[in-house]
Enzyme design. Structure first.
Site, PDB file in Angstrom:
ATOM      1  CG  ASP A  56      18.759  44.797  24.237  1.00  0.00           C
ATOM      2  OD1 ASP A  56      17.702  44.523  23.660  1.00  0.00           O
ATOM      3  OD2 ASP A  56      18.806  45.319  25.364  1.00  0.00           O
TER       4      ASP A  56
ATOM      5  CD  GLU B  73      16.056  46.667  20.597  1.00  0.00           C
ATOM      6  OE1 GLU B  73      14.918  46.202  20.710  1.00  0.00           O
ATOM      7  OE2 GLU B  73      16.861  46.752  21.557  1.00  0.00           O
TER       8      GLU B  73
END
Length: 554
Positions: free
Chosen positions: A209, A277
């Site tokens: 993330d 990401e």
């Protein structure tokens, strides 16, 4: 005995070209009647996931958390939050997935933790405790203002005042998500230890993330943007985050050093992978930097195909730029996830099975790996919720211009006529829209023309074509809303044409082009006598000799 006897396990690059099915556990299936999905629900539906023909699953966070950002605020990196189950449930999930030939990747939220994490609880107590420097702390300006003008993605300053230390701490997201200090070697070692914990439990990879947020630069103000625009991290133009050029608060060169350390750890466990990401104004450049050379991340994805722009020229532009920049790196593409409006609504294809098939074929024919968000195989539209039904802090903050992410996170409908769509026996944490019931899994299983069956057919077809999975790619100029490309691998060359128009299109094609005998019905273009005819939203794929020149023209 090899873990996956039906695959060539002598190769550890299974991830290269893999299709990864993203599961948002809260909304997948509830088995204990509390209205929230759980790990047992994932176990119970692994046969369904395997039937899609995907290679792996990606589990959004299930870690112990106060759930201010629904698991992306971790208070124990090694614990399963009781609402999802136990560590033993997770171990059973991994074993059951492996039995079905599915790899398991999990979210890792490394750039920040929850403010309830013991590390932060200790860090905030004083300026001289053993973890005082584990988070990003800074003194105020002489007038008491925050150290810099940096903005948080969820609105307001990225700095939060703490009365214990009389200092500010950095939080790029919610104030309850303080940023860890990756300039501290102890922090890096601790984070790598948390990653190793899950590797030892048998996970096959990690979705990382906000991976470009791990390091910050000098405490200097970000300059203003010349033009306020949407940033490639799902940030809308009405969010002040988009008013700045983010030169100092993220995507720093030092982050590459950490990524190399992380990759070295993963390499100790052959066959594991990573997908980062990336949210950045130059997301494609960061994707290239983070994946080139084989010593950083295996692959990255960005928000470049997660915008509202679905015109073929808007889709082709980031793909061609990516190919020009990535070199030996590897991208991962997605058309939807838990942070953006559902694909069917965002790209104006609600109830349009033909167009949704086209979008899926577009995704599956690109060079790179693929993430497929739960419910995309059903064509679910965005759920319309009232303000009172919202739980997402972003939606609550920016209402009504932005309704947040709840609309793409509502429960998955399994049985059209069952209470709560078969998701739960109790009232779910977010309501299941009536508009989703006709699209439930059981209804689409019974309809041979459904998007669910088309998804299975296209995924099975792609798996049979090495050129689509691992091949090189070449794009042709856009012609009358038709995207044309070539994929080639070890002497096999495929021609692909995708008609984004609502009218039939005809193009020149090599006379040697031959349709594939095993092409499923969604691939409906006609190759004949040097012409390719594509119906509206048509899909065409043919095999062609290397020496046959293709210059698509009307």
């Amino acid at each position: 005995m090899p873990l996956f006897p039906d695959q060539d396990v002598s190769r550890h690059d299974w991830w290269r070209g893999a299709v990864i099915y993203q599961i948002y556990p809260r909304s997948f299936l509830d088995t204990d009647g509390d209205g929230i999905g759980d790990l047992q629900g994932v176990i119970d539906r692994l046969d369904y996931i395997a039937s899609l023909g995907v290679d792996a699953i990606w589990l959004s966070p299930f870690f112990t958390s106060p759930m201010k950002d629904f698991g992306y605020d971790v208070s124990d990196y090694r614990g399963v939050d009781p609402m999802f189950g136990t560590l033993e449930d997770f171990d059973r999930l991994v074993a059951a997935a492996h039995e079905r030939g599915l790899r398991v990747t999990i979210d890792q939220v490394l750039s920040h933790s929850s403010d309830q994490h013991p590390w932060f609880q200790e860090s905030r107590q004083s300026r001289d405790n053993p973890r005082a420097d584990w988070y990003v702390w800074a003194d105020p300006k002489p007038d008491g203002a925050p150290p810099t003008n940096w903005q948080a993605i969820f609105g307001g300053s990225a700095w939060q005042w703490d009365t214990r230390r009389c200092q500010y701490y950095l939080h790029n997201f919610l104030a309850e998500q303080p940023d860890l200090n990756f300039r501290n070697p102890e922090v890096v070692e601790a984070i790598l230890g948390e990653v190793r914990f899950w590797l030892e439990r048998g996970v096959d990879g990690f979705r990382l993330d906000a991976i470009n947020f791990c390091t910050h630069g000098e405490l200097k103000d970000n300059p203003p943007r010349e033009e306020i625009a949407e940033g490639f991290i799902g940030v809308r133009p009405d969010n002040p985050y988009g008013y700045q050029r983010h030169l100092h608060d993220k995507t720093q060169p030092e982050n590459l050093i950490f990524l190399q350390r992380l990759r070295a750890l993963l390499d100790e466990y052959p066959g594991t992978t990573s997908v980062g990401e990336v949210g950045d104004d130059d997301a494609l450049g960061v994707m290239a930097d983070y994946t080139r050379g084989g010593s950083r991340l295996h692959m990255c994805y960005s928000f470049n195909l997660l915008t509202d722009r679905a015109a073929p020229e808007d889709l082709l532009a980031p793909l061609t730029e990516m190919e020009a920049r990535i070199g030996d790196g590897w991208p991962c593409w997605a058309l939807g996830n838990h942070d953006v409006t559902r694909l069917a609504t965002r790209w104006r294809a609600e109830g349009d099975t033909a167009r949704l098939r086209l979008y899926l074929a577009f995704l599956l024919t690109q060079r790179g790996s693929v993430c497929l968000y739960q419910g995309e195989e059903l064509g679910l539209p965005e759920a319309e919720l009232t303000f009172e039904q919202l739980v997402d802090p972003a939606g609550i903050t920016f209402w009504p211009s932005y309704k947040g992410r709840d609309g793409c996170r509502t429960p998955l409908p399994w049985r059209a006529d069952a209470p709560h769509g078969g998701f739960s026996t109790a009232s779910p944490w977010l309501p299941l829209p009536d508009a989703h019931r006709p699209l439930a899994v059981d209804r689409q299983e019974d309809d041979p023309d459904s998007l669910l069956h088309a998804t299975r057919a296209l995924l099975a077809f792609r798996r049979r074509q090495p050129a689509l999975v691992k091949g090189e790619i070449r794009y042709h100029p856009l012609h009358d809303d038709v995207i044309c490309l070539e994929r080639e691998h070890r002497g096999e060359r495929l021609l692909v044409a995708l008609n984004f128009a609502d009218e039939t299109r005809a193009l020149d094609a090599p006379r040697e082009a031959r349709p594939l005998d095993d092409a499923p019905s969604p691939i409906n273009g006609t190759w004949q006598d040097g012409r390719l005819t594509l119906p509206p939203c048509g899909i065409a794929i043919a095999r062609c000799p290397d020496d046959a020149r293709w210059v698509p023209a009307p």
